[in-house]
Design an enzyme around this catalytic site. Structure first.
Site, PDB file in Angstrom:
ATOM      1  N   ARG A 236      56.626 -20.960  20.578  1.00  0.00           N
ATOM      2  CA  ARG A 236      57.624 -21.389  19.599  1.00  0.00           C
ATOM      3  C   ARG A 236      57.055 -22.515  18.752  1.00  0.00           C
ATOM      4  O   ARG A 236      56.404 -23.428  19.271  1.00  0.00           O
ATOM      5  CB  ARG A 236      58.912 -21.845  20.285  1.00  0.00           C
ATOM      6  CG  ARG A 236      59.633 -20.702  20.993  1.00  0.00           C
ATOM      7  CD  ARG A 236      60.932 -21.132  21.629  1.00  0.00           C
ATOM      8  NE  ARG A 236      61.487 -20.051  22.439  1.00  0.00           N
ATOM      9  CZ  ARG A 236      62.546 -20.169  23.225  1.00  0.00           C
ATOM     10  NH1 ARG A 236      63.175 -21.324  23.297  1.00  0.00           N
ATOM     11  NH2 ARG A 236      62.984 -19.145  23.921  1.00  0.00           N
TER      12      ARG A 236
ATOM     13  N   ARG B 279      58.980 -30.074  25.851  1.00  0.00           N
ATOM     14  CA  ARG B 279      59.086 -29.244  24.645  1.00  0.00           C
ATOM     15  C   ARG B 279      57.685 -28.925  24.135  1.00  0.00           C
ATOM     16  O   ARG B 279      57.016 -29.765  23.541  1.00  0.00           O
ATOM     17  CB  ARG B 279      59.903 -29.975  23.575  1.00  0.00           C
ATOM     18  CG  ARG B 279      60.326 -29.085  22.404  1.00  0.00           C
ATOM     19  CD  ARG B 279      61.151 -29.873  21.403  1.00  0.00           C
ATOM     20  NE  ARG B 279      62.405 -30.325  21.974  1.00  0.00           N
ATOM     21  CZ  ARG B 279      63.526 -29.605  22.032  1.00  0.00           C
ATOM     22  NH1 ARG B 279      63.534 -28.382  21.537  1.00  0.00           N
ATOM     23  NH2 ARG B 279      64.627 -30.100  22.571  1.00  0.00           N
TER      24      ARG B 279
ATOM     25  N   GLU C 214      68.610 -28.942  29.695  1.00  0.00           N
ATOM     26  CA  GLU C 214      68.689 -27.485  29.756  1.00  0.00           C
ATOM     27  C   GLU C 214      67.463 -26.881  30.429  1.00  0.00           C
ATOM     28  O   GLU C 214      66.325 -27.235  30.122  1.00  0.00           O
ATOM     29  CB  GLU C 214      68.823 -26.914  28.345  1.00  0.00           C
ATOM     30  CG  GLU C 214      68.870 -25.392  28.302  1.00  0.00           C
ATOM     31  CD  GLU C 214      68.535 -24.819  26.941  1.00  0.00           C
ATOM     32  OE1 GLU C 214      68.095 -23.661  26.897  1.00  0.00           O
ATOM     33  OE2 GLU C 214      68.690 -25.544  25.931  1.00  0.00           O
TER      34      GLU C 214
ATOM     35  N   ARG D 128      59.894 -26.381  32.687  1.00  0.00           N
ATOM     36  CA  ARG D 128      61.016 -27.300  32.888  1.00  0.00           C
ATOM     37  C   ARG D 128      61.412 -27.353  34.358  1.00  0.00           C
ATOM     38  O   ARG D 128      61.851 -28.396  34.856  1.00  0.00           O
ATOM     39  CB  ARG D 128      62.191 -26.897  32.004  1.00  0.00           C
ATOM     40  CG  ARG D 128      61.904 -27.122  30.528  1.00  0.00           C
ATOM     41  CD  ARG D 128      63.134 -27.080  29.664  1.00  0.00           C
ATOM     42  NE  ARG D 128      62.819 -27.472  28.292  1.00  0.00           N
ATOM     43  CZ  ARG D 128      63.705 -27.829  27.381  1.00  0.00           C
ATOM     44  NH1 ARG D 128      64.994 -27.839  27.698  1.00  0.00           N
ATOM     45  NH2 ARG D 128      63.331 -28.169  26.164  1.00  0.00           N
TER      46      ARG D 128
END
Length: 430
Positions: A262, A277, A349, A391
């Protein structure tokens, strides 16, 4: 993709559902293009009928020796033929315009989705586990003595730039163990079909799973046109594109462990420290293809699969239902699972589980044959993280940290780590 017939029949309801997302009414502009398209189609059909009628009379005029009538009719046939071609091209252009407009409109939220503007309006639906009390200041994952040497951001930056990480040694093995644990649990306990899917896909696959045309900037494209998948939702869901499935084949439940890519467009300055991230990461994905009547229950089942992994890992978490203003483009309803990260003193998240209804199925023409007969219907598609591996690694490291920088690892990972249960402060498994 939305059904223009449904919009035509109830534009007020369509605009009302869009307004819940904070979007302006769009039915009027859509129906204007739709009316123009239908008018062109009708005009083309009428011109075609006149052409056919004149064509039948040409031969009779020739046979009767009426040369003037023959020439008039022949000219009329040519005129109508040109008109049909022109009108069909115009109708095709209006259809392409309408399709593009529809492709850029987000899915409509389910009626039970709470209204809200952003993540602050999401609603907590469950809470599991009690965050651990530390008798020292909890650190973030990359600050731990047992982790820092094996989580190499500097070398990754030298190779690839910012937002990449090179995992080494024991930390790399724990990361791999987490992915194996997730896949094995989904296959052996949750009944999902393991798939080793491509990570390079064509435009059609990205479009069919609602990643194009609106969100091309969020993904990476190769010079020869392939896209690097942002998630294996894309190849897994698109695997049924164009199919007419037997109802008895539903539900189809799949899982895959893949690299994901991404661009993180629009996230400048967010989560720049650590590996929360990244441009490249690994994720275990769940995808279900279901009968429309079963999709809501399937979403709850998938949510339970993801939550069960965190419970097995003893990671405290909370589950929230996203409000209308925070849902993703293709989602009809989304539950986020947020793992407790002591280093940030916050829930973050780690999984999203979404139902798209028939939104994706319409884009990729995926249908099933009802057992009781009747014409094929669109399937419903669902997707969910089960889980984001990086994560999850962060959550395991931070929740298991000790005052000396070592980490007590979850017992369920021991079979994947040669029976070892601790990451020492020196960065080795013991």
């Amino acid at each position: 993709m939305h059904d223009i017939k449904a919009i035509r029949e109830n534009p007020t309801a369509f605009d009302g559902a869009l307004s819940r997302r904070g979007d302006a009414p769009m039915s009027a502009s859509l129906l204007e293009v739709d009316a123009a398209r239908r008018a062109k189609i009708q005009a083309a059909e009428e011109a075609q009928a006149e052409q056919n009628k004149a064509s039948k009379l040409v031969g009779a005029a020739k046979a009767s020796g009426d040369e003037a009538e023959f020439e008039r009719l022949r000219a009329l046939v040519a005129e109508k033929k040109a008109a049909v071609a022109q009108l069909n091209e115009e109708a095709k252009a209006e259809d392409a315009k309408l399709t593009d407009m529809l492709a850029r409109i987000p899915n409509l939220p389910a009626s039970d989705v709470p209204e809200g503007a952003d993540e602050d309006d999401n609603v907590e639906v469950s809470l599991w586990g009690t965050p651990r009390s530390f008798n020292f200041d909890a650190k973030e994952h990359f600050e731990l003595a047992g982790v820092s040497a094996s989580m190499d951001f500097d070398t990754a930056a030298k190779i690839s730039g910012a937002r990449f990480v090179m995992l080494k040694g024991a930390v790399a093995r724990i990361h791999r163990a987490l992915a194996q644990f997730m896949i094995d649990t989904h296959v052996d306990q949750n009944g999902l079909l393991e798939v080793n899917s491509p990570v390079l896909v064509r435009d059609e696959a990205m479009y069919g799973t609602d990643k194009l045309p609106k969100f091309g900037d969020d993904s990476y494209q190769t010079t020869n046109g392939w896209w690097l998948v942002p998630t294996s939702e894309v190849p897994l869901t698109y695997s049924v594109a164009g199919d007419i499935l037997e109802q008895s084949a539903l539900p189809i439940r799949m899982t895959a462990h893949t690299l994901c890519f991404r661009s993180e467009a629009g996230s400048a300055g967010r989560d720049t420290s650590g590996m929360l991230r990244q441009h490249q990461f690994e994720k275990v994905e769940m995808v279900s293809v279901t009968h429309p009547d079963e999709s809501d229950a399937e979403q709850k089942r998938m949510l339970g699969c993801a939550e069960g992994l965190l419970e097995a890992l003893k990671i405290p978490y909370r589950t929230v239902v996203l409000c209308t203003g925070d849902m993703g483009f293709g989602a009809r309803r989304t539950y986020d699972i947020e793992a407790w990260l002591p280093g940030q003193n916050a829930y973050r998240e780690i999984s999203s589980v979404s139902t798209t209804g028939d939104f994706q199925a319409r884009r990729m023409n995926a249908r099933f044959k009802p057992e009781d007969g009747g014409k094929p219907q669109f399937v419903h598609t669902l997707n969910g993280s089960g889980l984001a591996v990086g994560r999850c690694l962060i959550a395991v490291l931070e929740n298991g940290q000790q005052s000396d920088g070592s980490v007590i690892l979850p017992n369920v990972l021991a079979p994947y780590l040669g029976g070892k249960t601790t990451l020492t402060s020196a960065g080795v498994l013991a």
